[in-house]
Write a protein that holds these residues in place. Structure first.
Motif, PDB file in Angstrom:
ATOM      1  N   ILE A 194       0.820  -1.215   0.000  1.00 40.20           N
ATOM      2  CA  ILE A 194       0.000   0.000   0.000  1.00 40.20           C
ATOM      3  C   ILE A 194       0.851   1.260   0.000  1.00 40.20           C
ATOM      4  O   ILE A 194       0.423   2.302  -0.458  1.00 40.20           O
ATOM      5  CB  ILE A 194      -1.033   0.020   1.164  1.00 40.20           C
ATOM      6  N   TYR A 251      -7.498   7.132  -3.533  1.00 40.37           N
ATOM      7  CA  TYR A 251      -6.617   6.174  -2.864  1.00 40.37           C
ATOM      8  C   TYR A 251      -5.792   6.865  -1.784  1.00 40.37           C
ATOM      9  O   TYR A 251      -5.745   6.429  -0.631  1.00 40.37           O
ATOM     10  CB  TYR A 251      -5.695   5.522  -3.900  1.00 40.37           C
ATOM     11  N   LEU A 281      -6.453   6.380   2.238  1.00 36.19           N
ATOM     12  CA  LEU A 281      -5.399   5.703   2.979  1.00 36.19           C
ATOM     13  C   LEU A 281      -4.943   6.528   4.184  1.00 36.19           C
ATOM     14  O   LEU A 281      -4.866   6.021   5.303  1.00 36.19           O
ATOM     15  CB  LEU A 281      -4.218   5.430   2.038  1.00 36.19           C
TER      16      LEU A 281
END
Lengths: 370, 551
Positions: free
Chosen positions: B79, B300, B304
């Motif tokens: 990630i 994203y 996150l």
């Protein structure tokens, strides 16, 4: 105030690796003395031994009558200019220049007046309060010089000070350096690998190779009468040819295949027939468009017109390649494949023993032998 | 000639630090090894090790630690790298926010995430209750492997992000253009060129995440429950209810050190396979993030960092929710803070500041001197000092704690329970990082600047004080603030060493969680979070450019 630097039998090694085996040199008071050589020849090592940043494994170093071998670098009273200038980035220009004076515990007024004097001398007085990151390369160079000179050092040491500058600034700064050194009258040791720069600034040049000085002399004598093949090839461009010296009836002749010409300058101790190496610089070869004239025969491979001069690249019939520089003429430039003949300027050509260690002509001035 | 070898200050420093590091680094580590090899009667034995390997219960702790840490490392890379790629190659909106929040995530105290996620998804968590009451859905358990993975991955992905930003910034734009020129673009270029060029950094980030996750004590202790990891096991063997067994705790420590050492050398070996140096003359030009791709990138990135940072905010929020210390009620008040004040809040804050400032000063002084010795006075003995200084790098915090107790707990020193041993622990734990960053800074300073000062008549000491140290200061300051945060949030070593007199904010938080006083814990944690955030904001202000961050 200028001092003489005497170095006798200097020895430098790192572990078992000998960098400078046995080096002696005398640098005259007030002289601009250059150590010139290819990288790795030991010139910077020698300079740093003088400065005290490299240990000395043997021999004696003198400033005047004072032996400096064991003197701490901060006590040697040297001014040093580094390749990267080594300007203190957290100090202003003025503080950089003052730094050495403050270490000498001078009265404040004197520090100020001396600093001003040298800032003015180097023409950076308007930049006094700037931080170094806002200076150009040339300006940083001036700060480095002012800082080194304002402590009135006995000697000024410079380690490739111009190599980080662009070509134009390099030419400008070397004139500045030369003039300042002349005005201050300080003994100066200068290290460079750029032979043109060395010739432009130096009173005398020491050409070094593999830790050994090959030739010490003024720029003219080093260029025109190099002591050996290394010096001849390192300084300026040259064509190396192999030939013979023939002595007949007290007269010496230079023989290259079927070309034969009289040499009047061979030193008496070398007057005997022998194989020799010939160093002939591009401008010492004279080109004749008549291929049948007396001389070395060859074929033009390429010609480059550069305005003032024209460069010819010629393959001799003996198989050797030579370069010739000719003043450009109004006639048509010779093309590829043109047949020509070449003669040698016997006054300027240099002849060496077959092993290349000695110039066999008269007029070689090498202070190393003195 | 002989005069050159006179006794100078730096020779004294070499001797002092050599002996000091022998005492505070080698001796404790040796002590642990010794302890693990002797039984209570003082006879040489391998009984501690055979006990460990005989019972599945014990070997499982190491296997568990190893399993969860590997997965955490992989997930963090998975990630973190895309986030860094988007950040480095595209012009994201609010890029600065993304960066700052990421740092905040990874610098927060290690177990706060665990605490917060329990409040959200635990047995009585509000999300759990919400799903149960509204949708009649029972969410799976957050405790154990899953919980550790969630908390640690969210804590360590920003580490990968920061490391990778540095690597991506060093990629020369011409390399990108050249690969496009030869028909390699998009995803293929990412894997064939960009990622390959960044491999040394990927490995460095992996090691960093592995070491930190492997050594983390707080997270598995709070959210791990039945999933036992080795730092928890060391702790319970040392302080545990089942009676103390120093020898056995030492044996587990030795095994843990062997594993981290193995991982360390494996990483070094792998890094050796990618030995090339790049420096960007033409930095990558960020492209605008447009269209659906750009939208997804923003989504994203923000999702996150939101998930990463939300736990911290939630704890601050909870600290103002009315509670009786243990159970949260409705309405808002300063109750939690009032209760915390009765539970050594003032002493905790005082201790935190004293310990933090004290150890920070020692660390900085040590790091400056040691880096100077290593970089400028290279010699076998100084090299040995450097190697010794790196020892704590492979020693998990709990192991350092145990080692210090064993080494300095008895007769000649008897430091147990003192501030001295707390400071010692912090110094030992954090020093390797600070020395590394100080050395890196010093290596970039050309020695000729020091030589210039000496040639201008400055003594060596004056040169060091007036030229070298000021030039290192930017590197030192940025390293120091990160050290400060790490010190303030340190738990795994201190947990073994602290007592009521030397308790810190972090320790108090942990103690309250352990007693089930979640409300009070949130008050402590909120203060800790505020301290961390303030420190980091100062850091970003001081370091000026966000690009120069060093961990």
């Amino acid at each position: 105030m200028s001092v003489e630097i005497r170095i006798s039998h200097a020895l430098k090694k790192y572990g078992d690796n000998v960098i400078i085996p046995d080096l002696s040199v005398n640098i005259k008071p007030g002289e601009f003395f250059t150590l010139l050589g290819p990288s790795g020849c030991g010139k910077t090592t020698l300079l740093r031994m003088i400065a005290g940043f490299n240990s000395i494994e043997g021999g004696d170093f003198f400033f005047g009558d004072k032996r400096i071998n064991d003197l701490d670098p901060s006590k040697r009273n040297i001014g040093m200019v580094f390749q990267n200038y080594a300007i203190f980035p957290h100090y202003t220009v003025r503080k950089n220049v003052e730094f050495g004076l403050k270490n000498r515990r001078m009265p404040r007024e004197e520090i100020k007046s001396r600093t001003d004097q040298f800032l003015k001398l180097m023409q950076i007085d308007t930049l006094a309060d700037r931080m170094p990151d806002r200076l150009s390369g040339g300006q940083q160079q001036r700060v480095a010089l002012a800082r080194a000179l304002c402590i009135s050092p006995d000697v000024l040491l410079m380690d490739e000070p111009l190599s980080n500058l662009d070509a134009k600034l390099r030419v400008e700064m070397r004139t500045v350096i030369k003039n300042i050194q002349h005005d201050v009258g300080i003994t100066c040791v200068y290290v460079t690998h750029d032979q043109e720069e060395a010739m432009a600034v130096s009173d005398r040049i020491a050409v070094m190779n593999a830790g050994v000085i090959q030739h010490i002399g003024n720029p003219k004598s080093i260029y025109q009468r190099p002591a050996n093949v290394f010096v001849a090839t390192f300084i300026g461009r040259t064509n190396m040819l192999e030939g013979e010296l023939q002595v007949e009836g007290g007269k010496a002749f230079l023989c290259l295949s079927d070309y034969r010409t009289q040499m009047d300058t061979v030193a008496p101790e070398y007057m005997q027939s022998q194989k020799i190496q010939i160093s002939v610089r591009p401008e010492e070869l004279l080109l004749n468009r008549d291929a049948n004239a007396d001389g070395l025969k060859g074929t033009v491979q390429d010609a480059v017109f550069l305005g003032l001069n024209t460069h010819y690249f010629v393959k001799l019939d003996s198989g050797e390649d030579v370069e010739i520089i000719q003043e450009s003429s109004i006639e048509e430039t010779l093309g590829k494949g043109a047949r020509i003949s070449l003669t040698i300027n016997t006054e300027k050509v240099n002849l060496f023993l077959a092993d290349g260690t000695k110039n066999i002509l008269t007029g070689v001035k090498n202070d190393l032998d003195a | 000639m002989e005069k050159n070898k006179k006794f100078e200050l730096w020779t004294v420093m070499t001797i002092v630090f050599f002996l000091l590091f022998l005492l505070i680094l080698v001796y404790p580590m040796f002590g642990i090894l010794k302890q693990s090899l002797y039984d209570k009667e003082g006879a040489l034995t391998l009984a501690n090790f055979s006990k460990f390997f005989a019972k599945k219960y014990y070997t499982n702790t190491i296997i568990n630690s190893f399993k969860v840490t590997i997965v955490v490392t992989l997930v963090s890379l998975l990630i973190g790298i895309p986030l860094s790629y988007f950040y480095s190659f595209y012009r994201l909106k609010g890029a600065k926010v993304i960066f700052v929040v990421s740092i905040l995530c990874c610098m927060s105290a290690p177990f706060l995430g665990a605490l917060s996620w329990i409040m959200l998804l635990g047995r009585n968590g509000i999300v759990t209750k919400f799903f149960l009451n509204v949708f009649k859905i029972r969410l799976g358990s957050i405790y154990g492997f899953k919980g550790i993975l969630l908390v640690q991955a969210l804590k360590y992905f920003p580490l990968v992000f920061i490391y990778m930003n540095g690597a991506f910034r060093n990629i020369d734009n011409t390399l990108i253009e050249a690969s496009a020129n030869m028909g390699c673009t998009g995803v293929r270029r990412f894997f064939k060129i960009i990622l390959q060029l960044s491999m040394p950094t990927v490995l460095a980030a992996s090691l960093m995440v592995f070491m930190q996750a492997f050594a983390d004590f707080g997270t598995p202790m709070i959210i791990g429950e039945g999933y036992r990891t080795f730092p928890v096991e060391i702790y319970s063997q040392y302080l545990g209810e089942n009676g103390r067994d120093y020898g056995f705790a030492a044996a587990i420590s030795v095994i843990a050190i062997l594993i981290t050492a193995l991982v360390f050398f494996l990483q070094q070996w792998a890094t050796g396979k990618f030995r090339f140096s790049i420096s960007a003359l033409h930095p990558v030009e960020k492209k605008p993030a447009k269209g659906i791709g750009g939208f997804l990138m923003h989504l994203y990135a923000y999702l996150l960092i939101f998930i990463g940072f939300a736990p911290n905010l939630y704890i601050v929020y909870l600290s103002f929710v009315n509670s009786d210390g243990a159970v949260f009620k409705t309405g808002y008040s300063f109750n939690n803070y009032r209760l915390a004040a009765k539970k050594l809040l003032v002493r905790s804050i005082n201790n935190t500041l004293t310990l933090g400032v004290g150890s920070l000063i020692i660390i900085i002084v040590f790091a400056v001197i040691v880096s100077y010795l290593v970089v400028r006075r290279s010699s076998p003995i100084n090299h040995a000092i450097d190697t010794m200084a790196m020892l704590p790098y492979i020693m998990p915090g709990a192991v350092v704690g145990i080692a210090l107790v064993m080494a300095f707990g008895s007769k000649p020193f008897a430091l147990t329970g003192t501030m001295t041993i707390m400071i010692l622990n912090l110094v030992v734990r954090r020093m390797p990082y600070t020395i590394r960053s100080a050395s890196a800074t010093l290596m970039q300073i050309s020695p000729s600047i020091e030589e210039a000062a000496i040639s201008l008549g400055a003594s060596k000491l004056k040169t060091f004080a007036r030229i070298t140290v000021p030039m290192m200061s930017s590197g030192i300051v940025s390293g120091a603030i990160l050290s400060w945060v790490a010190i303030v949030t340190e738990l795994s070593g201190s947990i073994i060493l602290y007592n009521n007199k030397t308790i810190t904010l972090t320790m108090s938080t942990y103690v309250q969680i352990n007693r089930g006083n979640y409300g009070t814990a949130c008050a402590f944690a909120a203060i800790l979070t505020v301290v961390t955030i303030l420190s980091l904001l100062i850091y970003i202000k001081v370091s000026g450019s966000e690009d120069d961050i060093k961990l």
